[in-house]
Design a protein around this motif. Structure first.
Motif, mmCIF file in Angstrom:
data_model
loop_
_atom_site.group_PDB
_atom_site.id
_atom_site.type_symbol
_atom_site.label_atom_id
_atom_site.label_comp_id
_atom_site.label_asym_id
_atom_site.label_seq_id
_atom_site.Cartn_x
_atom_site.Cartn_y
_atom_site.Cartn_z
ATOM 1 N N ILE A 65 0.844 -1.202 0.000
ATOM 2 C CA ILE A 65 0.000 0.000 0.000
ATOM 3 C C ILE A 65 0.882 1.256 0.000
ATOM 4 N N LYS A 66 0.613 2.154 -0.951
ATOM 5 C CA LYS A 66 1.370 3.423 -0.976
ATOM 6 C C LYS A 66 0.512 4.619 -0.563
ATOM 7 N N ALA A 67 -0.815 4.438 -0.569
ATOM 8 C CA ALA A 67 -1.711 5.526 -0.163
ATOM 9 C C ALA A 67 -3.048 4.931 0.245
ATOM 10 N N VAL A 68 -3.765 5.669 1.094
ATOM 11 C CA VAL A 68 -5.082 5.230 1.573
ATOM 12 C C VAL A 68 -6.094 6.325 1.268
ATOM 13 N N MET A 69 -7.269 5.899 0.760
ATOM 14 C CA MET A 69 -8.377 6.819 0.513
ATOM 15 C C MET A 69 -9.553 6.361 1.369
ATOM 16 N N HIS A 70 -10.121 7.268 2.147
ATOM 17 C CA HIS A 70 -11.069 6.911 3.207
ATOM 18 C C HIS A 70 -12.477 7.410 2.883
ATOM 19 N N PHE A 71 -13.388 6.455 2.581
ATOM 20 C CA PHE A 71 -14.793 6.759 2.310
ATOM 21 C C PHE A 71 -15.721 5.995 3.258
ATOM 22 N N ALA A 72 -15.189 5.472 4.356
ATOM 23 C CA ALA A 72 -15.941 4.492 5.155
ATOM 24 C C ALA A 72 -16.678 5.080 6.355
ATOM 25 N N ALA A 73 -17.054 6.344 6.276
ATOM 26 C CA ALA A 73 -17.756 6.962 7.405
ATOM 27 C C ALA A 73 -19.257 6.711 7.329
ATOM 28 N N ASN A 74 -19.902 6.710 8.493
ATOM 29 C CA ASN A 74 -21.353 6.821 8.543
ATOM 30 C C ASN A 74 -21.702 8.282 8.284
ATOM 31 N N SER A 75 -22.825 8.533 7.579
ATOM 32 C CA SER A 75 -23.019 9.901 7.088
ATOM 33 C C SER A 75 -24.449 10.429 7.150
ATOM 34 N N LEU A 76 -25.305 9.847 7.981
ATOM 35 C CA LEU A 76 -26.671 10.360 8.097
ATOM 36 C C LEU A 76 -26.759 11.340 9.266
ATOM 37 N N VAL A 77 -27.042 12.583 8.961
ATOM 38 C CA VAL A 77 -27.056 13.632 9.989
ATOM 39 C C VAL A 77 -28.045 13.300 11.103
ATOM 40 N N GLY A 78 -29.271 12.959 10.734
ATOM 41 C CA GLY A 78 -30.294 12.667 11.745
ATOM 42 C C GLY A 78 -29.908 11.513 12.641
ATOM 43 N N GLU A 79 -29.378 10.453 12.044
ATOM 44 C CA GLU A 79 -28.945 9.296 12.830
ATOM 45 C C GLU A 79 -27.810 9.667 13.774
ATOM 46 N N SER A 80 -26.942 10.571 13.334
ATOM 47 C CA SER A 80 -25.817 10.960 14.199
ATOM 48 C C SER A 80 -26.304 11.655 15.465
ATOM 49 N N VAL A 81 -27.458 12.334 15.378
ATOM 50 C CA VAL A 81 -28.022 13.011 16.545
ATOM 51 C C VAL A 81 -28.627 12.000 17.519
ATOM 52 N N THR A 82 -29.284 10.976 16.971
ATOM 53 C CA THR A 82 -29.942 9.986 17.836
ATOM 54 C C THR A 82 -28.990 8.877 18.289
ATOM 55 N N ASP A 83 -27.892 8.669 17.556
ATOM 56 C CA ASP A 83 -26.937 7.615 17.912
ATOM 57 C C ASP A 83 -25.502 8.112 17.743
ATOM 58 N N PRO A 84 -25.103 9.112 18.554
ATOM 59 C CA PRO A 84 -23.751 9.672 18.403
ATOM 60 C C PRO A 84 -22.652 8.653 18.665
ATOM 61 N N LEU A 85 -22.904 7.667 19.541
ATOM 62 C CA LEU A 85 -21.881 6.649 19.811
ATOM 63 C C LEU A 85 -21.433 5.980 18.519
ATOM 64 N N LYS A 86 -22.381 5.605 17.684
ATOM 65 C CA LYS A 86 -22.067 4.951 16.405
ATOM 66 C C LYS A 86 -21.141 5.828 15.565
ATOM 67 N N TYR A 87 -21.420 7.124 15.561
ATOM 68 C CA TYR A 87 -20.668 8.046 14.707
ATOM 69 C C TYR A 87 -19.263 8.308 15.222
ATOM 70 N N TYR A 88 -19.141 8.487 16.523
ATOM 71 C CA TYR A 88 -17.800 8.710 17.058
ATOM 72 C C TYR A 88 -16.979 7.414 17.032
ATOM 73 N N GLN A 89 -17.643 6.289 17.211
ATOM 74 C CA GLN A 89 -16.944 4.994 17.184
ATOM 75 C C GLN A 89 -16.399 4.709 15.781
ATOM 76 N N ASN A 90 -17.249 4.828 14.774
ATOM 77 C CA ASN A 90 -16.817 4.480 13.416
ATOM 78 C C ASN A 90 -16.028 5.605 12.753
ATOM 79 N N ASN A 91 -16.532 6.818 12.851
ATOM 80 C CA ASN A 91 -15.917 7.906 12.096
ATOM 81 C C ASN A 91 -14.627 8.416 12.719
ATOM 82 N N VAL A 92 -14.505 8.308 14.048
ATOM 83 C CA VAL A 92 -13.304 8.826 14.714
ATOM 84 C C VAL A 92 -12.416 7.684 15.211
ATOM 85 N N ALA A 93 -12.949 6.849 16.099
ATOM 86 C CA ALA A 93 -12.120 5.800 16.704
ATOM 87 C C ALA A 93 -11.597 4.822 15.652
ATOM 88 N N ALA A 94 -12.450 4.390 14.730
ATOM 89 C CA ALA A 94 -12.008 3.441 13.701
ATOM 90 C C ALA A 94 -10.984 4.076 12.769
#
Length: 323
Positions: A65-94
């Motif tokens: 691997i010489k470079a990484v391109m990252h498209f693997a985030a969860n991206s539903l605004v409304g869901e992020s409000v009702t389930d922030p754990l999912k968003y911080y877990q996948n989008n930040v921690a992962a």
């Protein structure tokens, strides 16, 4: 070889389809929202999770691997409000797990698919990269956090990165082999086209009393193939050493209103939509449009396809939908 995480998703799969013409590509995707059928068969596909270090180690041990391109985030605004754990877990921690493995294998080139949601509700008509970031939901916060992490990793570990911020990816590949398929679908153009195909009873418009020429919200739409081209230009600039740490907006600079989008869908399809005007959604600004002047001046990119072309390609895909 280029690793594309989230390469089975909507934007990721369109990027992969273009990138395989120039590079060897390996896709890592857990298929939680992506589609295996969307991945070009010239790319290597690995089913695995961004947050699973063992999955990442296997990929980095197996491929140069010489470079990484990252498209693997969860991206539903409304869901992020009702389930922030999912968003911080996948989008930040992962993402931190991914960066940790990249540092272990001394892979220093990173392209990050970010969002104009990092700006929140800006007080300017056209957003450029100097506009203050002020996210208003966990989705926007999670993306902005990663942008800050990248800046810190650049200083500490020599990471080289390009962040691309944009609003609404739209359209489909001109071949209609791949396109936009979400469950649930939340994006305006596919919702209108699904309605015109008889798959939905009506189209809801959230507010018609905004301070815009026709009273409906104005948003920035970019053809997904134009987005893919911007990511490839950014990758080339990074790998060549031309760029080391940049943030670019991707936009059409004009914006289209909800009413314009619906009317253009009607024009392209020759069908009439049933439209219901409903209440405004909380936090919906009247106008969100991004300037792409910086990336045009530095990398030569601009949005080539207009709203009609976006909808023509999307309509072709929806009529021949394969997944």
């Amino acid at each position: 070889m280029i690793l594309v995480v989230g390469g089975a998703g909507y934007i990721g799969s369109h990027l992969v389809k273009e990138l395989v013409e120039k590079e060897d590509v390996v896709v890592l995707d857990n298929l939680s929202t992506g589609h295996r059928e969307a991945v070009d068969n010239r790319a290597v596909f690995v089913k695995g999770d961004l947050g699973n270090e063992e999955d990442l180690l296997m990929v980095f041990r197996s491929y140069p691997i010489k470079a990484v391109m990252h498209f693997a985030a969860n991206s539903l605004v409304g869901e992020s409000v009702t389930d922030p754990l999912k968003y911080y877990q996948n989008n930040v921690a992962a993402t931190l797990t991914l960066l940790k493995v990249m540092m272990k294998f001394k892979v220093k080139n990173f392209i990050f698919s970010s969002t104009a949601a990092t700006y929140g509700i800006p007080e300017v008509d056209v957003i450029d990269e100097s506009t203050a970031t002020n996210p208003i939901n966990p989705y926007g916060h999670s993306k902005r956090m990663v942008e800050q992490i990248l800046a810190d990793f650049a200083k500490a570990y020599g990471l080289r990165y390009v962040v691309l911020r944009y609003f609404n990816a739209a359209g489909a590949h001109p071949s209609a082999v791949i396109g936009e398929s979400h469950d649930p679908e939340t994006h305006l153009i596919p919702i209108v086209l699904q309605h015109l195909l008889g798959e939905r009873e009506q189209v809801s418009v959230f507010g018609s009393d905004y301070e815009t020429p026709d009273g409906t919200c104005i948003r920035d739409y970019i053809h997904v193939t134009d987005l893919a081209a911007a990511h490839i230009l950014a990758l080339e600039a990074l790998v060549s050493g031309k760029k080391t740490a940049e943030i670019y907006n991707l936009g059409n600079g004009l914006g289209y209103s909800v009413k314009e989008v619906i009317e253009t869908c009607e024009k392209i399809t020759g069908k009439k939509a049933t439209v219901e005007i409903t209440d405004r959604r909380p936090g919906d600004p009247a106008r969100l449009v991004a300037s792409s002047e910086k990336i045009y001046n530095e990398l030569g990119w601009n949005a080539e396809r207009n709203l009609e072309q976006i909808i023509k390609d999307a309509w072709k895909w929806h009529q021949e939908k394969r997944y």
